[in-house]
Enzyme design. Structure first.
Site, PDB file in Angstrom:
ATOM      1  CG  ASP A 231      57.993  36.959  39.638  1.00 63.29           C
ATOM      2  OD1 ASP A 231      57.719  38.070  39.117  1.00 63.29           O
ATOM      3  OD2 ASP A 231      57.638  36.651  40.795  1.00 63.29           O
TER       4      ASP A 231
ATOM      5  CE1 TYR B 192      54.658  42.800  41.511  1.00 60.43           C
ATOM      6  CE2 TYR B 192      52.591  41.998  40.596  1.00 60.43           C
ATOM      7  CZ  TYR B 192      53.907  41.782  40.942  1.00 60.43           C
ATOM      8  OH  TYR B 192      54.495  40.565  40.703  1.00 60.43           O
TER       9      TYR B 192
ATOM     10  CB  SER C 119      44.473  37.169  62.600  1.00 57.60           C
ATOM     11  OG  SER C 119      45.576  38.058  62.676  1.00 57.60           O
TER      12      SER C 119
ATOM     13  CB  SER D  57      57.102  37.351  50.491  1.00 56.85           C
ATOM     14  OG  SER D  57      57.595  37.859  49.336  1.00 56.85           O
TER      15      SER D  57
ATOM     16  CG  ASP E 144      57.031  37.046  46.515  1.00 57.30           C
ATOM     17  OD1 ASP E 144      58.161  37.119  45.988  1.00 57.30           O
ATOM     18  OD2 ASP E 144      56.259  38.009  46.618  1.00 57.30           O
TER      19      ASP E 144
ATOM     20  N   GLY F  42      58.065  44.192  51.923  1.00 61.47           N
ATOM     21  CA  GLY F  42      58.597  43.607  50.689  1.00 61.47           C
ATOM     22  C   GLY F  42      59.282  42.279  50.943  1.00 61.47           C
TER      23      GLY F  42
ATOM     24  CD  GLU G 263      63.015  42.201  43.498  1.00 59.98           C
ATOM     25  OE1 GLU G 263      62.274  41.203  43.495  1.00 59.98           O
ATOM     26  OE2 GLU G 263      63.909  42.389  44.329  1.00 59.98           O
TER      27      GLU G 263
HETATM   28  C1  GLA Z   1      56.291  40.877  44.483  1.00 56.14           C
HETATM   29  C2  GLA Z   1      55.599  39.745  43.724  1.00 56.14           C
HETATM   30  C3  GLA Z   1      56.613  38.824  43.057  1.00 56.14           C
HETATM   31  C4  GLA Z   1      57.632  39.606  42.238  1.00 56.14           C
HETATM   32  C5  GLA Z   1      58.193  40.765  43.057  1.00 56.14           C
HETATM   33  C6  GLA Z   1      59.089  41.657  42.234  1.00 56.14           C
HETATM   34  O1  GLA Z   1      56.996  40.390  45.578  1.00 56.14           O
HETATM   35  O2  GLA Z   1      54.786  38.995  44.594  1.00 56.14           O
HETATM   36  O3  GLA Z   1      55.951  37.871  42.259  1.00 56.14           O
HETATM   37  O4  GLA Z   1      57.084  40.039  41.037  1.00 56.14           O
HETATM   38  O5  GLA Z   1      57.178  41.571  43.619  1.00 56.14           O
HETATM   39  O6  GLA Z   1      60.214  40.963  41.821  1.00 56.14           O
END
Ligand code: GLA
Length: 386
Positions: free
Chosen positions: A38, A223, A69, A126, A173, A124, A35
Site C-alpha cells: 500500500d 515497519y 476504554s 488492524s 487498514d 495483525g 502485503e
Molecule cells: C500494516 C499497515 C498497512 C500495511 C500492512 C502491510 O497493517 O497498517 O498499511 O502496510 O501493515 O501490508
C-alpha cells in the site's frame, strides 16, 4: 466471545451520567494478498471481518472528550483545543481523529464515550484502524452531517497513525475498515484509490487465521524502516527512469541497474515488493477463473518473500507456515505488517479438521502454548448500530 451493543452500553451508562448515546461499529480486517504494497502505491486485497470496535458517543456540551476504554478499564479526559493531547496511546487515537476531523472543517464538540473491541490486539488484524475508523465515522455522523466520504475518513485514520502515533502506515487498514462490504473482498489500487469488490465465496475452501499470539507492535518499529528502504530504492530508480515514482512502477531489471547505488538490504526489500505486485495481479486472474490452487501458491510465495526478503517473519510464523504445508493447506502466509500476529490460511474443507487439530498440537508442543484459531467471515465496514 462476540462483542455486543449491550457490552458497551452498560459501561457507558455506568461511567457517565446514566443516559445513552449513539452506537457505532468498525471492523478489523484480513488481507488475502498484497502485503507492504500500500505505501508503495500498489494493490491490496483486504476484507473486513466481523470482529471490530464498538463505541458509544454522546455530546456533552463542553470542549472536552471524556473517554472510557472498557477493555483497559481506563478513563482519560482531554480538551479538543489542546495542541498536545493526552499521553495514553489508546486515547491518542481518539484525540488524533478528533483533531484531523476538525482540520477538515467538521465542528467537533466535546462528547462522552466508551468503547470496546473484539479484534485480538497485536494480531495483525488492524485493531487500531478499527478504533480510528469507528471514531471518524461517528464524528462525521454526529457533528459533520456525514459530508465526508468514506475514503477521506480512512485518510483521517491514516494521518492519525502518522502524526499522533508514529507509525507511517499505508492506507489499506483504514480503507477496508471504512469501505468493507459483507461477503466481499476489496481490491484497492492505492495510487488512484480505485476500488473493486470481489464476492468471496470460494466453494470447497475456508479462510482461517492462526494467531501465533506473538504480539506485534508497529509504532516506531522496523515497519517504518521497511518503508524507508522502499523509498530509497524508488528514488534511485527514479533518477534513471523519471517515470518510476514508486516501487509499484519498478521492474526487476531497473532494480538491477541501481544495485550498486543502494544497500544490499534495501535491494532485497525492493525485490519482495516487485514480486508481490506480480503475485497480486496473478491472484486477481486466478480468482476470476475460480483457480484457488494458484491463489494458494501465490500465498506461499508471499510468505517466503516476507520471511526471507522483507524479513518481517519470526520463528513462530515460519513454523505455522511449515505445518500448513505439511497438512496440505492450499495457501498460507503471514498476514498484515508481520513481526508476529496471524497467518492466513486457505484450506480445502476436507483438510480443515485435521489442519486445525495438527497445528494446535504441534505449535503447543514446540512453543508451550496453543495458537488461537479464528474462522473468517467477511463483514461490513464502519456503520451506525443504533
Ligand atoms: C500494516 C499497515 C498497512 C500495511 C500492512 C502491510 O497493517 O497498517 O498499511 O502496510 O501493515 O501490508
Amino acid at each position: 466471545m462476540k462483542l455486543t451493543i449491550e457490552d458497551v452500553r452498560s459501561r457507558f451508562i455506568k461511567h457517565f451520567d446514566g443516559s445513552t448515546g449513539s452506537v457505532y461499529a468498525a471492523p478489523g480486517r484480513i488481507n488475502l494478498i498484497g502485503e507492504h504494497t500500500d505505501y508503495n502505491n500498489g494493490f491490496v486485497f483486504p476484507g473486513a471481518v466481523q470482529q471490530g470496535m464498538i463505541a458509544e458517543l454522546k455530546p456533552n456540551g463542553t470542549r472536552n472528550v471524556r473517554a472510557y476504554s472498557i477493555d483497559l478499564k481506563d478513563k482519560v479526559e482531554f480538551n479538543l483545543d489542546d495542541p498536545k493531547g493526552p499521553n495514553a496511546t489508546w486515547a491518542r487515537y481518539i484525540y488524533g481523529v478528533c483533531r484531523e476531523m476538525m482540520a477538515l472543517g467538521v465542528p467537533v464538540q466535546g462528547f462522552n464515550t466508551a468503547f470496546a473491541g473484539d479484534v485480538p490486539l497485536g494480531a495483525g488484524m488492524s485493531s487500531s484502524a478499527a478504533l480510528e475508523s469507528v471514531y471518524a465515522y461517528a464524528i462525521n455522523d454526529l457533528f459533520g452531517d456525514n459530508k465526508i466520504e468514506r475514503l477521506e475518513l480512512a485518510k483521517v485514520g491514516q494521518r492519525t497513525e502518522h502524526k499522533y502515533i508514529g507509525c507511517n502506515c499505508g492506507i489499506m487498514d483504514q480503507a477496508i475498515s471504512c469501505l468493507g462490504k459483507a461477503g466481499n473482498l476489496m481490491r484497492m489500487d492505492c495510487r488512484s484509490g480505485e476500488i473493486a469488490y470481489f464476492p468471496w465465496n470460494p466453494k470447497g475452501y475456508k479462510l482461517v487465521l492462526v494467531n501465533s499470539c506473538v504480539k506485534h507492535e508497529l509504532a516506531g518499529s522496523p515497519y517504518n524502516d521497511r518503508r524507508l528502504s522502499c523509498e530509497r530504492v524508488a528514488a534511485a530508480i527514479h533518477e534513471l527512469h523519471p517515470e518510476v515514482e514508486s516501487l509499484r512502477d519498478a521492474t526487476y531489471e531497473q532494480l538491477d541497474e541501481v544495485r550498486s547505488k543502494v544497500s544490499e538490504e534495501d535491494a532485497k526489500r525492493a525485490a519482495y515488493v516487485i514480486g508481490e505486485r506480480e503475485r497480486v495481479l496473478k491472484v486477481c486472474d486466478a480468482l476470476e477463473a475460480g483457480d484457488y490452487e494458484t491463489v494458494g501458491q501465490m500465498m506461499y510465495e508471499t510468505h517466503k518473500g516476507l520471511s526471507k526478503e522483507y524479513e518481517v517473519s519470526c520463528e513462530e510464523l515460519d513454523f505455522l507456515n511449515d505445518v500448513a504445508k505439511e497438512c496440505g493447506v492450499t495457501g498460507s502466509r503471514i498476514m498484515g505488517g508481520g513481526f508476529g500476529g496471524c497467518t492466513i490460511n486457505l484450506v480445502d474443507e476436507h483438510y480443515y479438521d485435521n489442519f486445525v487439530k495438527t497445528v494446535v498440537e504441534k505449535f503447543k508442543e514446540r512453543f508451550g502454548k496453543a495458537p488461537v484459531i479464528i474462522d473468517v467471515v467477511i463483514g461490513d465496514g464502519a456503520r451506525k448500530l443504533c
